[in-house]
Design an enzyme around this catalytic site. Structure first.
Site, PDB file in Angstrom:
ATOM      1  N   ARG A   1       0.829  -1.205   0.000  1.00 52.97           N
ATOM      2  CA  ARG A   1       0.000   0.000   0.000  1.00 52.97           C
ATOM      3  C   ARG A   1       0.862   1.254   0.000  1.00 52.97           C
ATOM      4  O   ARG A   1       0.704   2.141  -0.835  1.00 52.97           O
ATOM      5  CB  ARG A   1      -0.921   0.014   1.228  1.00 52.97           C
ATOM      6  CG  ARG A   1      -1.977  -1.070   1.263  1.00 52.97           C
ATOM      7  CD  ARG A   1      -2.705  -1.036   2.592  1.00 52.97           C
ATOM      8  NE  ARG A   1      -3.660  -2.124   2.721  1.00 52.97           N
ATOM      9  CZ  ARG A   1      -4.961  -1.959   2.962  1.00 52.97           C
ATOM     10  NH1 ARG A   1      -5.455  -0.745   3.082  1.00 52.97           N
ATOM     11  NH2 ARG A   1      -5.763  -2.996   3.079  1.00 52.97           N
ATOM     12  N   THR A  55       4.096   4.595  14.882  1.00 56.25           N
ATOM     13  CA  THR A  55       3.726   5.948  15.310  1.00 56.25           C
ATOM     14  C   THR A  55       3.376   5.971  16.783  1.00 56.25           C
ATOM     15  O   THR A  55       3.803   6.866  17.527  1.00 56.25           O
ATOM     16  CB  THR A  55       2.524   6.448  14.485  1.00 56.25           C
ATOM     17  OG1 THR A  55       2.880   6.434  13.101  1.00 56.25           O
ATOM     18  CG2 THR A  55       2.129   7.855  14.896  1.00 56.25           C
ATOM     19  N   HIS A  86      -5.723   0.828  12.878  1.00 58.92           N
ATOM     20  CA  HIS A  86      -5.280   0.735  11.487  1.00 58.92           C
ATOM     21  C   HIS A  86      -6.099  -0.318  10.762  1.00 58.92           C
ATOM     22  O   HIS A  86      -6.843  -1.087  11.383  1.00 58.92           O
ATOM     23  CB  HIS A  86      -3.790   0.377  11.416  1.00 58.92           C
ATOM     24  CG  HIS A  86      -2.875   1.534  11.668  1.00 58.92           C
ATOM     25  ND1 HIS A  86      -2.596   1.981  12.939  1.00 58.92           N
ATOM     26  CD2 HIS A  86      -2.187   2.342  10.825  1.00 58.92           C
ATOM     27  CE1 HIS A  86      -1.768   3.013  12.867  1.00 58.92           C
ATOM     28  NE2 HIS A  86      -1.505   3.250  11.590  1.00 58.92           N
ATOM     29  N   LYS A 127      -2.616  -4.524   8.371  1.00 60.86           N
ATOM     30  CA  LYS A 127      -1.376  -4.108   9.030  1.00 60.86           C
ATOM     31  C   LYS A 127      -0.904  -5.227   9.936  1.00 60.86           C
ATOM     32  O   LYS A 127      -1.634  -5.669  10.835  1.00 60.86           O
ATOM     33  CB  LYS A 127      -1.583  -2.820   9.828  1.00 60.86           C
ATOM     34  CG  LYS A 127      -0.301  -2.268  10.442  1.00 60.86           C
ATOM     35  CD  LYS A 127      -0.532  -0.884  11.031  1.00 60.86           C
ATOM     36  CE  LYS A 127       0.706  -0.341  11.729  1.00 60.86           C
ATOM     37  NZ  LYS A 127       1.859  -0.196  10.796  1.00 60.86           N
ATOM     38  N   SER A 168       7.359  -0.030   9.882  1.00 62.84           N
ATOM     39  CA  SER A 168       7.142  -0.049  11.324  1.00 62.84           C
ATOM     40  C   SER A 168       8.141  -0.971  12.012  1.00 62.84           C
ATOM     41  O   SER A 168       8.853  -1.734  11.373  1.00 62.84           O
ATOM     42  CB  SER A 168       5.719  -0.528  11.642  1.00 62.84           C
ATOM     43  OG  SER A 168       4.773   0.451  11.303  1.00 62.84           O
TER      44      SER A 168
END
Length: 248
Positions: free
Chosen positions: A13, A147, A136, A140, A77
């Site tokens: 994505r 974050t 999310h 994910k 991440s």
């Protein structure tokens, strides 16, 4: 002359969006789109590697790129304080050998998200109850989000070692504790990204909320990170540092 950019995780994505942004930027040229089947030397001719792959694969991809002399932007991440410390050591090792290394690590490319984190840092010393709720999309793979982890770490720093009030933190439903701050993760269809930092005080509560309604929210941050990677040296962590946004 344009700078060549390779994108690791180009079919995902975020990777697809990064490829679009690179293609639209007059100072950059997309020269390689990398995925799981790409060989270890694929894309090494690019001046910049953007890694938006998978948390487990990211450290090896980033190290390989830095050792190949590439500048790196990391949007994957999972880059905790421990991983960042290892990355800093690698950059210092390369620098000592005469090769200036650059890594720009961006937990979230959204301008609104980074501003929300800055506002949370401002509020952090004034409230003893602090918890983070992030949501999310259901694809994910990691939780909590990078974050949310970064936000919790910055809030803890802003409190200068003063612990938050987090009763019953040992209970599983209380969320994962990041530097003593409970973080709760939701993975749901119909959601792109949302983060709430909730503060509680005597007789009042404050919530700093950021909603991402479209991936287009990441475009400006991707451009800024690419431009920073082209011109900077060393380790830069966070879009706030790229943009010069620092809480007092």
């Amino acid at each position: 002359m344009s700078t060549g950019v390779a994108v690791s995780g180009a079919r995902g994505r975020l990777g697809s969006l990064v490829c679009e942004v690179v293609g639209e930027h007059p100072a950059f040229e997309l020269v390689a789109q990398l995925g799981r089947s790409s060989g270890p030397d694929a894309g090494t001719g690019a001046g910049i590697l953007v890694d938006v792959s998978h948390p487990e694969a990211s450290p090896a991809i980033v190290e390989r790129a830095l050792r190949a002399g590439q500048r790196v932007v990391v949007g994957t991440s999972g880059w905790s304080e421990a991983r960042l410390a290892g990355l800093q050591s690698l950059i210092e090792e390369l620098d000592s050998g005469g090769d200036a290394a650059t890594a720009v690590v961006i937990p979230n490319f959204s301008l609104g998200s980074v501003l929300g984190t800055v506002l949370a840092r401002v509020a952090a010393p004034y409230f003893d109850s602090v918890e983070i709720v992030e949501a999310h999309h259901d694809a994910k793979v990691d939780s909590p989000s990078g974050t949310a982890v970064r936000t919790a770490e910055l809030i803890a720093d802003a409190r200068a070692g003063e612990p938050v009030s987090a009763p019953y933190a040992e209970q599983r439903a209380r969320g994962e504790s990041i530097r003593g701050i409970p973080v709760h993760s939701l993975r749901m269809r119909g959601v792109i990204a949302k983060q709430e930092v909730r503060f509680g005080g005597t007789g009042e509560a404050l919530t700093v909320t950021h909603d991402t309604h479209s991936p287009d929210a990441y475009r400006a941050g991707i451009r800024a990170a690419l431009e920073a990677a082209r011109d900077a040296t060393g380790l830069i962590v966070g879009l706030d540092r790229v943009l010069g946004l620092r809480a007092p």
